[in-house]
Design a protein around this motif. Structure first.
Motif: not given
Lengths: 734, 56
Positions: B24, B27-30, B33-35, B52, B55-56
């Motif tokens: 979880m 997922i929430s730390s992104g 988001d960019d597989p 990485p 970054h949001r």
């Protein structure tokens, strides 16, 4: 790429007005998002990120390769957004400022939510199975008390897990019910809740069987299908978003004090004076103030040859200046210009396009009532046979659980994700899943000429008739000019020297003095030749002193695989047509060369739409392939449409698929893949149905044990997924 | 016997919930988001590259 390429940060008088694209952060930082086109590999990522980080003041840059978005962050000292755009362009990629609207993160949020649901359902499935499946196998000799404790534990995990992970289905079902319709999710939602309720009832009653594991697994397997479907849609929407951002063109405006500033096209007001260099696209409908130039109107009208533009002439948005740079007077705002008109036409076309019902929804229309009736029939049957209410209810619910469309939920997305992945590798970007289904339906293919069947650029036709020495001497003049005809000639001759002191006379041609001999290249009049009306193509003449003028015939040439692609589509039983805004003679020559027998020339955007309406009235399902602004409305109306990657943004936006390479053959390849995908979807439906035909009678007579329900559910889903992967195996690869 | 089973079940629950919590967070730390980008980033061999993160 529009007017953007012209803006130069090195010009001290250029001011940038891109600050509205910059978003202030909470901690005094600023964020600027750029859409980058062309980045594909690890090298691109590090090149762009390190390049942008080297811009003074920038503290962070991160490129998301999946969405093509580059996020640039800086703190304190202001950074000019234009400098960042320019840096990315200098590195060799197309870049556009991204207008971050609130819809921006919607897809991302949905993806994260589905992933969370998937994770929760996965955890619940494994844990509950661990608790209860041991009981089904009978390997552990449990006392009834201990078994009941296990069931309560399973209930404590399975109920919250299934209710959380089932949210996507419950929401969709609620939306459908609110509209007084049903969809697959209504059955799924009912099965999930009834499975939990029945199991809870059995647990309280101290029964030996519960369906907690089946409920969690049902949610898990269906969520896999749902997530695949989301990934497909997100990719499609990303492509559309990219195109929308590309429309946020920039232009150079001359302020009243003479300073040139860079503004977004939508901020241009009528009366603004705009500076356009050769190669720039006119951002709004505008009038040429003074001087003369040549313009490429192929995107607007389909005319393949550049036209002369004189002072006072009106230029439509989308026209590309190919002659001298000029100053234009804006006549309209961006949203009143041709592009915006076309965007509205396009929207209208979308609405008129017959409503397409996706295969999965068509299956659901049959499936949902059938299952409901079946469950009620089983319940009634058991009551009639003298069973008590609780038992009859149990069997009816067992039918509902066992028939829950697990494999059906996977049948379509699994095939489509494999198909779009394969097409992507073959050079075709599919913007929506149902586009593939629609492509499989077509019986007619309509092509645009300029830029679609042809390259959209001029090629020297009578090369064999020209002496190589003459060609080289003419090219020395041609290399000095940026006029499209001259560039085409220079391209035909290859690299070489440029004649010294070439003078260019707009509208006439080029000349230079070669040791007393006047050498000229240009129009027939310029070279003193009789203009032999060649009918097709464009003529360029060359004359040395008093010698005989030499004729160069330049024409837009057919793409190398156009004829093969047309033949391939015809071999598959499709009717082929060509519609073009170009002249008859040019159209006839190209049509003959490409092997198209039905064609219409001098067809405007409205007539293209009318032609498609006629075809549709005849009951034909039409594939429209086109690239110009003049095709966009017709493409939105067609059953399915494809645009080449070189097409105007509006056309790419209107199309369902975009060709990423110059290979037209990919159109035929896409048709094959679409047909094969539909066959596989049907096979998957058949597999799911066979499984139901076997399982339903067992459930109805009360023979389905939870272990069998779990095993059949998992195995049918696996079978469907494996069958979908067959699309990737050899056979039919073009 | 009973207490052994209870312990095992509690351990399984703990491990499962722990893994779920980590997922979880990821997922929430992104991190999902960019597989495509993440698959490529492992090929960049720049030691100075920052790892990485959120970054949001």
């Amino acid at each position: 790429m529009g007017a953007i390429g012209a803006a130069s940060p090195r010009d001290a008088r250029t001011l940038s007005d891109l600050t509205r694209f910059v978003q202030p952060g909470a901690d005094g930082s600023s964020r600027f998002e750029v859409l980058v086109k062309g980045a594909k590999c690890a090298g691109c990522i590090s090149k762009i990120e390190s390049g942008v980080k080297a811009v003074p003041g920038v503290t962070g840059a991160r490129l998301n390769l999946s969405t093509g978005k580059l996020q640039v962050v800086w703190q304190g000292a202001p950074v000019a957004p234009l400098a960042i755009l320019e840096r990315v362009r200098d590195l060799g990629y197309e870049a556009q400022p991204f207008d971050a609207g609130e819809t921006l993160n919607e897809g991302e949020r949905e993806g994260r939510f589905l992933l969370r649901c998937l994770a929760v359902a996965g955890f619940g499935t494994v844990f509950v199975m661990g608790l209860t499946d041991g009981i089904w196998y009978g390997g552990v000799d449990l006392s009834p008390q201990l078994r009941q404790i296990f069931f309560w534990l399973a209930a404590a995990v399975a109920i919250p897990v299934t209710l959380y992970a089932g949210q996507p289905f419950f929401r969709s079902a609620a939306r459908a019910l609110a509209r007084r319709t049903t969809n697959m999710d209504v059955t799924i939602g009912a099965a999930l809740i009834l499975a939990l309720a029945l199991s809870l009832y059995e647990t309280i009653a101290g029964a030996e069987q519960t369906y907690f594991d089946a409920a969690a697994m049902l949610a898990f397997l269906l969520l896999i299908g749902r997530y695949l479907d989301y990934r497909l849609r997100d990719k499609a929407q990303g492509a559309a978003r990219h195109l929308l951002a590309m429309q946020s063109q920039l232009a150079r405006r001359i302020r009243t004090d003479g300073v040139v500033e860079t503004v977004a096209a939508r901020d241009i007001a009528p009366g603004d004076r705009l500076l356009l260099a050769s190669g720039d696209r006119v951002p709004v409908t505008a009038r040429l103030e003074e001087g003369a130039t040549e313009a490429d109107v192929s995107l607007v009208t389909g005319e393949s040859l550049p036209v002369d533009v004189k002072a006072g002439a009106k230029l439509e948005a989308g026209t590309v200046i190919v002659g001298h740079g000029v100053t234009l007077l804006a006549l309209a705002r961006a949203d009143q210009s041709l592009v915006a008109d076309l965007a509205r036409l396009l929207e209208a076309g979308r609405q008129r396009r017959s409503v397409y019902v996706r295969l999965a929804d068509r299956a659901a229309r049959l499936y949902v009532p059938a299952i409901s009736i079946l469950s009620i029939a089983v319940f009634a049957g058991w009551i009639a046979a003298g069973a008590d209410f609780a038992h009859a209810m149990t069997y009816a619910i067992a039918v509902l659980i066992i028939t829950c469309p697990c494999a059906l939920g996977l049948a379509v997305p699994a095939v489509q994700i494999v198909a779009t992945g394969r097409l992507f590798a073959e050079g075709m970007l599919v913007k929506s899943g149902d586009a593939l289904e629609r492509l499989a339906d077509i019986d007619t293919a309509v092509f645009d000429k300029t830029g679609t069947l042809t390259r959209g650029s001029l090629v020297l036709q009578n090369r064999d008739a020209i002496d190589a020495g003459v060609l080289e001497r003419a090219a020395r003049l041609a290399r000095a000019s940026s006029h499209p005809l001259a560039r085409a000639l220079a391209g035909a001759a290859g690299l070489g020297p440029v004649a010294p002191g070439v003078r260019e006379v707009p509208g006439s041609g080029l000349e230079y003095d070669d040791g007393g001999t006047l050498v000229r290249l240009g129009s027939a009049a310029w070279c003193g030749a009789q203009d032999a009306e060649t009918g097709e193509g464009s003529a360029l003449w060359f004359r040395e002193g008093d010698g005989t003028p030499v004729h160069f015939e330049l024409r837009d040439a057919l793409r190398p695989d156009a004829a093969a692609m047309i033949a391939a589509l015809r071999a598959r039983g499709l009717r082929i047509e060509m519609l073009t805004g170009d002249r008859e003679a040019t159209a006839a020559a190209i049509a003959a060369e490409a092997g198209v027998d039905v064609w219409h020339a001098r067809v405007g955007p409205a007539e293209k739409v009318a032609r498609l309406e006629t075809l549709r009235a005849q009951g034909r399902k039409v594939l429209m392939v086109g690239d110009g602004l003049n095709d966009a409305a017709a493409m939105a109306l067609a059953h399915v449409s494809i645009a080449p990657g070189s097409a105007a943004e509006v056309s790419q936006l209107a199309s369902d698929m975009v060709l990423r390479s110059d290979r037209l053959m990919a159109v035929a390849g896409a048709y094959d893949v679409a047909r094969k995908a539909r066959r596989l979807v049907m096979e998957n439906f058949a597999l799911a149905t066979i499984y139901n035909v076997v399982a339903i009678p067992m459930a109805a007579i009360g023979l389905i044990l939870p272990i069998i329900a779990a095993a059949t559910m998992a195995s049918s889903s696996l079978l469907v997924s494996l069958n979908s992967l067959r699309l990737n195996m050899g056979g039919g690869r073009s | 016997m009973i207490s052994g089973i209870a312990m095992i079940i509690l351990c399984a629950l703990g491990v499962g919930l722990g893994a779920l919590a980590i997922l979880m967070w990821a997922i929430s730390s992104g991190q999902y988001d960019d597989p495509e980008g993440d698959a490529m980033r492992i090929l960049i061999d720049d030691p100075a590259d920052t790892p990485p993160g959120p970054h949001r």
